[in-house]
Design an enzyme around this catalytic site. Structure first.
Site, mmCIF file in Angstrom:
data_model
loop_
_atom_site.group_PDB
_atom_site.id
_atom_site.type_symbol
_atom_site.label_atom_id
_atom_site.label_comp_id
_atom_site.label_asym_id
_atom_site.label_seq_id
_atom_site.Cartn_x
_atom_site.Cartn_y
_atom_site.Cartn_z
ATOM 1 C CB SER A 370 -0.928 -0.016 1.223
ATOM 2 O OG SER A 370 -1.722 1.152 1.268
ATOM 3 C CD1 TRP A 373 -0.626 0.687 -6.527
ATOM 4 C CD2 TRP A 373 -1.785 1.986 -5.119
ATOM 5 N NE1 TRP A 373 -1.787 1.082 -7.172
ATOM 6 C CE2 TRP A 373 -2.511 1.876 -6.327
ATOM 7 C CE3 TRP A 373 -2.320 2.739 -4.085
ATOM 8 C CZ2 TRP A 373 -3.741 2.505 -6.518
ATOM 9 C CZ3 TRP A 373 -3.545 3.364 -4.273
ATOM 10 C CH2 TRP A 373 -4.237 3.241 -5.474
ATOM 11 C CG HIS A 374 -0.864 5.409 -1.436
ATOM 12 N ND1 HIS A 374 -1.207 4.203 -0.874
ATOM 13 C CD2 HIS A 374 -2.024 6.093 -1.587
ATOM 14 C CE1 HIS A 374 -2.519 4.156 -0.680
ATOM 15 N NE2 HIS A 374 -3.032 5.294 -1.113
ATOM 16 N N GLY A 375 3.332 5.862 -3.391
ATOM 17 C CA GLY A 375 4.479 6.667 -3.764
ATOM 18 C C GLY A 375 5.494 6.719 -2.648
#
Length: 550
Positions: A370, A373-375
Site C-alpha cells: 500500500s 503503491w501510493h508513492g
C-alpha cells in the site's frame, strides 16, 4: 495533441486560477458520459466494436488531449509485459513476477514525478496506479485458472481466467475509458461478463417480471438516472472543493498567519484542510463511477423481491460513511474501497499459504504494498504508521468502553450511548485530521511543523491510550464489564466487536501492529532457539579427531 485544443483550456484556466491540465482532466471525466452513452449503444453482438471504441477514446485522451506520448508508452510497456508474463511463465511464481515487474515500473515513475515536483501537471502515474491493480489481479486470475478447482476459494473460482483473452479484449480491458485516469479498478472477469452481456442475465429463480427495463433489444438496463445523480454529486463536490480550496490550503498551515489563531481554531483549520482535500477525491471518483454506471459496468444485480437495480459494483467511496464515521474501521473502510478490496484479495490473502491463517507477514506485505503503491513522499509513511497505532487504540476503546453504554442482556443501546457516539465521532474525525495531514503536506519538515503547531495532540493521545491499555486499568475494565454482565473470565466480545477486531488490514494498515510485533519477536526467538539446539546437537555428534603423535 490536437492543434489548438489547448487554447480554450488555457483561457478558462487563467480566469479560474487553475491549471489547464486540471481542467482537461475534469473535461475528460465529463466527456466520458456522452461517450459512455454511445458505447452502450454499440450492438451487443459486436464486442469487437466496443473494444475498438474504447481503445480509440482512451487514445484520444492520452495523446489528443494531454499529449502524453511517453505516458502511452509507459502504459503499453506495463500492459504488454503483464500479458507476456501471464502467457509464457508457468508455475506458482508467475503472479509474483508480474507483481514485482508492475510495482517496480510504477515505482520508477512515482520517483520521477516526486523529483519533478509539479502537482499542476497531469502525468501518467495516476492511470498507472489503476493499471497496476488491474494487471496484478489479472496475473493472479490467470494463475488461478491453471489450478484444480478444489484448491480454489469461491472468490478465486469466480474470478479465474481459464483461457487467456485475445489482444483486443485485453486492450479494451486495460484502456476502459470511463475509469482510465482515476479508476475505479475492476477484474477482467467483470469486463468479460459486461462485454458479453452475461452480467445482465436474470439469475435462475428470479421472477422474469423483476428484470430491469432496457431499451430496444439491448441487454444493458437503463442507467441514465443513477449515472446522472452520480454526475451531479461529483460536480457538487468539485465546486465545493473549488470554493474551499481558496480558504484552506497547505501553505496556510505552514505560514506565519496560522500561528495568529488560537489552538482550537488551528485544529479546525487542520480539519478543514483534510475535508477540502477529500472533496477533490469525492468529486473525481463520483464522476468516474457515474460514467461506468452509464456504460453498464456498474451493474451489480437486481433485488429479486423489489426489482430494484443496484449500480454500486464499482463504488469507490462513501462520502457520508467517511464524514460520519465514529470509528477508524468505518472511516478507512468507506475510503478508496476498490483499493482496499485489491489489497485484501491479491496481497493479504495471497501471501498466506493455503490452509493457514494470515499473520504478521501478510499484514506487513500488505502495508508495504500500500505504501509503495501510493508513492515515496515521506508524509505518506508518517500517515500510515501513525494510523495503524490509532486504529489499535480505537479498537481497544470500542472493545472495553463501548459495552458500558449497552444493555448487558440485550446489547441494545442505553439512554447514555448518544454521549459515547458523539465523543467517538469527534475523536475519530479529529484524530484522522491530524494523522492524514502529512498525506497532504508530503514532506517531513512541513508535516512536523504543522503537527508541532497543534502540539502533537494525536501522537500524545495515542501514546497515553496505548500505555493505559498496557496497564492494570485494562484488567479493571474487564472486571467491571464482567460484573455488569454477571460473568467471569475473559471478556466475551459481541458480534460488533468481533467485526472490528478483524485481523485483516484496511487500506494496508495493520489491524493490530502490537500483536504483529509480538508475533515477529516470538518467531525470531523460536528460530534462534532451534538453531541453538541444532548447533548443540552437531557438537555432541561430531567425531573426535585421533591423537597423532609427533
Amino acid at each position: 495533441m490536437l492543434p489548438y485544443i489547448n487554447l480554450p483550456f488555457q483561457y478558462v484556466a487563467s480566469l479560474l486560477g487553475a491549471s489547464s491540465d486540471e481542467l482537461k482532466l475534469i473535461t475528460s471525466f465529463l466527456l466520458s458520459y456522452p461517450l459512455a452513452g454511445l458505447l452502450k449503444r454499440v450492438p451487443d453482438e459486436k464486442p469487437a466494436w466496443k473494444n475498438l471504441f474504447i481503445i480509440v477514446v482512451s487514445s484520444f485522451y492520452l495523446v489528443g488531449l494531454f499529449d502524453l506520448w511517453i505516458g502511452a508508452r509507459t502504459l503499453a510497456l506495463s500492459s504488454v509485459g503483464a500479458y507476456c508474463i501471464a502467457q509464457y511463465i508457468q508455475g506458482p511464481f508467475m503472479p509474483w513476477i508480474g507483481f514485482v515487474f508492475l510495482m517496480g515500473h510504477l515505482s520508477i515513475n512515482q520517483l520521477a514525478r516526486q523529483f519533478r515536483n509539479d502537482p499542476a501537471i497531469v502525468d501518467i502515474t495516476g492511470a498507472q496506479m489503476v493499471l497496476v491493480m488491474k494487471l496484478t489481479a489479472f496475473c493472479w486470475n490467470v494463475a488461478d485458472g491453471r489450478l484444480p478447482e478444489k484448491n480454489l476459494s469461491d472468490f478465486q473460482k469466480e474470478r479465474a481466467i481459464k483461457q487467456l483473452p485475445g489482444p483486443l479484449d485485453f486492450a479494451g480491458y486495460v484502456m476502459f475509458f470511463p475509469s482510465f485516469f482515476a479508476g475505479p479498478a475492476f477484474d477482467y472477469v467483470d469486463y468479460r461478463r459486461w462485454i458479453e452481456t452475461t452480467m445482465f442475465e436474470v439469475p435462475a429463480g428470479v421472477d422474469p417480471s423483476k428484470k430491469p427495463p432496457t431499451r430496444k433489444k439491448r441487454k444493458i438496463p437503463r442507467s441514465g438516472t443513477p449515472a446522472a445523480w452520480k454526475a451531479a454529486a461529483g460536480m457538487f463536490w468539485i465546486l465545493l472543493f473549488l470554493k474551499l480550496s481558496g480558504l484552506y490550503y497547505p501553505d496556510l498551515l505552514t505560514g506565519d498567519k496560522y500561528m495568529s489563531y488560537g489552538f482550537h481554531h488551528r485544529v479546525w483549520i487542520l480539519h478543514m484542510l483534510g475535508f477540502t482535500t477529500r472533496l477533490k477525491y469525492y468529486g473525481v471518483w463520483s464522476l468516474t463511477e457515474g460514467a461506468c454506471i452509464l456504460s453498464g459496468l456498474g451493474y451489480k444485480g437486481v433485488d429479486p423481491v423489489t426489482g430494484k437495480v443496484s449500480w454500486d459494483r464499482l463504488r469507490n467511496v462513501s462520502p457520508w460513511g467517511v464524514e460520519s464515521a465514529q470509528n477508524t474501521r468505518a472511516y478507512l473502510g468507506n475510503w478508496n474501497i476498490n483499493t482496499n478490496t485489491w489489497l485484501r484479495n491479491y496481497i493479504y490473502l495471497r501471501v498466506t499459504p493455503r490452509g493457514k491463517k494470515p499473520g504478521f507477514r501478510a499484514s506487513m506485505a500488505t502495508f508495504v504494498t500500500s505504501a509503495f503503491w501510493h508513492g515515496f513522499y515521506p508524509g505518506y509513511y508518517l500517515t500510515f504508521v501513525l494510523a495503524s497505532f490509532v486504529q489499535t487504540v480505537a479498537k481497544n476503546f470500542r472493545r472495553y468502553f463501548r459495552p458500558f453504554f449497552l444493555d448487558p442482556k440485550t446489547s441494545q443501546p442505553t439512554s447514555t450511548k448518544i454521549y459515547y457516539d458523539i465523543f467517538s465521532y469527534l475523536v475519530t474525525q479529529l484524530a484522522f485530521s491530524f494523522t492524514t495531514a502529512p498525506f497532504v503536506l508530503l514532506t517531513l519538515p512541513a508535516s512536523f511543523l504543522v503537527w508541532a503547531r497543534v502540539y502533537f495532540y494525536a501522537v500524545i493521545g495515542t501514546a497515553l491510550s496505548t500505555a493505559f491499555f498496557a496497564s492494570p486499568a485494562k484488567a479493571f475494565l474487564i472486571k467491571k464489564l464482567n460484573e455488569r454482565a454477571g460473568t467471569s473470565g475473559p471478556l466475551k466480545r459481541t458480534i460488533s466487536q468481533e467485526s472490528l477486531a478483524s485481523k485483516e488490514p484496511v487500506l494496508g494498515l495493520p489491524a493490530e501492529p502490537q500483536k504483529d510485533l509480538e508475533e515477529i519477536v516470538s518467531e525470531v526467538r523460536a528460530e534462534m532457539e532451534a538453531r541453538h539446539r541444532k548447533g548443540i546437537t552437531r557438537t555432541e555428534t561430531a567425531p573426535i579427531p585421533a591423537n597423532k603423535g609427533i
